[in-house]
Design an enzyme around this catalytic site. Structure first.
Site, PDB file in Angstrom:
ATOM      1  N   CYS A 128     -20.702   0.919  -4.711  1.00  0.00           N
ATOM      2  CA  CYS A 128     -20.245   2.043  -3.890  1.00  0.00           C
ATOM      3  C   CYS A 128     -20.968   3.324  -4.278  1.00  0.00           C
ATOM      4  O   CYS A 128     -20.620   3.967  -5.270  1.00  0.00           O
ATOM      5  CB  CYS A 128     -18.734   2.203  -4.055  1.00  0.00           C
ATOM      6  N   CYS A 131     -18.914   6.474  -4.388  1.00  0.00           N
ATOM      7  CA  CYS A 131     -18.015   6.587  -5.556  1.00  0.00           C
ATOM      8  C   CYS A 131     -18.806   6.984  -6.802  1.00  0.00           C
ATOM      9  O   CYS A 131     -18.357   7.797  -7.601  1.00  0.00           O
ATOM     10  CB  CYS A 131     -17.339   5.260  -5.872  1.00  0.00           C
ATOM     11  N   ASP A 132     -19.962   6.355  -6.995  1.00  0.00           N
ATOM     12  CA  ASP A 132     -20.642   6.435  -8.292  1.00  0.00           C
ATOM     13  C   ASP A 132     -21.986   7.159  -8.261  1.00  0.00           C
ATOM     14  O   ASP A 132     -22.595   7.371  -9.315  1.00  0.00           O
ATOM     15  CB  ASP A 132     -20.863   5.014  -8.843  1.00  0.00           C
TER      16      ASP A 132
END
Ligand code: NDP
Length: 320
Positions: A128, A131-132
């Site tokens: 993701c 997200c990261d």
């Protein structure tokens, strides 16, 4: 009425069934909110001219379902018994029964099956980018895959990382033309064709330092130095709980017919768990609505089915 799953499909089913006074219990799972919790701006959900953040949209859907009386339980379903009604749904040691069940467990990102990719998850390997990606600001990264997910991840990461190398196992992309064009015209995105990842270094250091690649045409091995790798190779439906109990396609997605009906009368499916084609938030929400209406008709004995003989559920358990 029990609903398993809390993405757009499950929460829409909860909204409709709570407004129909069916007092649904929604079991939301540990990855509550589904895949939209892993996104940022959603621009293609109708009704939001300037777009809406994925987690905000899910928060609103959840609050709306609760507003109309849906009960929401946090916990992962550990097993189900769909062989007789009422159906049994186990969450750890706690047993719930349901006259009708809506499955909206969605799909999860696929891993490479190297072993090392999961071991380094959160330590340089991710599924993701939104997200990261932030953790790789100013660093070189790779994206594995050739579909729309991989292109989307690469484009997102190009704004953070110094360089993004897309590693694809063939010499042409599966992604849509518009996404291909966007990725290919981004200066710091480059492509390595006909390459598969055979190892990720360095487990001993507990972080990603490079990828070991194999050319799918020549077999030649090479190294690609990166600090992060994003796996964008598609999704697996979350159907393990239902194996042997519900009919599935070869790829593991639940089979539905006549709307949201599964192979077991009284069990309905909505969203990505039964849709490997459209996979959009709005189609998931729409199919959650369909499942809710089908379940309501099933409970009232007015659901007409072309391939099964369906009867309203008795108040006590009986063979289905
Ligand atoms: P896809 O199945 O479309 O693509 C998966 C990609 O990963 C393929 O290129 C495939 O290679 C590759 N791949 C699969 N398994 C492996 C493996 N083990 N090792 C290496 N590579 C592998 O999945 P997506 O998630 O990209 O897209 C799914 C659907 O969602 C599509 O319909 C897509 O259009 C849609 N989508 C739309 C978006 C948008 O419009 N913004 C964003 C994201 C998804 P190969 O090509 O060789 O099979």
């Amino acid at each position: 009425m029990v609903i398993i799953g809390s993405g757009p499909a499950g929460l829409t089913a909860a909204l409709y069934t709570s407004r129909a006074n069916l007092e649904p219990l929604l079991i939301e799972g540990i990855e509550a909110g589904g895949q939209l919790m892993l996104t940022t701006l959603v621009e293609n959900y109708p009704g939001f001219r300037a777009g809406v953040m994925g987690p905000d949209l899910m928060g609103e859907m959840r609050a709306q379902a609760q507003h109309f009386g849906a009960a929401i339980l946090q916990g992962d379903v550990t097993s189900v018994d769909l062989s007789k009604r009422p159906f049994t749904i186990n969450v750890g040691q706690t047993v719930y029964t349901a006259d009708t069940l809506i499955i909206a467990t969605g799909a999860s990102a696929k891993w490479l099956d190297l072993g090392v990719d999961r071991k380094l998850s959160g330590r340089g390997v991710s599924t993701c980018a939104t997200c990261d990606g932030f953790f790789f600001k100013g660093l070189p990264v790779a994206v594995v895959g050739g579909g729309d997910t991989a292109m989307e991840e690469a484009i997102y990461l190009s704004k953070l990382a110094t360089s993004v190398t897309v590693v694809h196992r063939r010499n042409s992309l599966r992604a849509s033309k518009v996404m291909q064009d966007k990725a290919m015209s981004t200066p710091n995105i480059s492509f390595l064709w006909n390459k598969e990842v055979i190892d990720i270094k360095d487990l001993d250091q507990g972080k990603v330092t490079s990828l070991v690649l194999r050319d799918t045409q020549t077999g030649a091995q090479s190294d690609l130095a990166v600090d992060g790798v994003f796996i964008g190779i598609g999704h697996t439906p979350n159907t393990a709980l239902f194996k042997g109990q519900l009919a599935m396609h070869d790829n593991g997605y639940l089979k539905t017919h006549d709307g949201s009906r599964t192979s077991v009368p009284g069990v309905f499916a909505a969203g990505d768990v039964q849709d490997h084609v459209y996979r959009q938030a709005v189609t998931a929400a729409g199919s959650g609505c369909m499942a809710a209406i089908d379940a309501e008709r099933f409970l009232s004995g007015t659901l007409h089915d072309t391939s099964h003989s369906i009867h309203p559920p008795p108040s006590t358990s009986s063979p289905s």
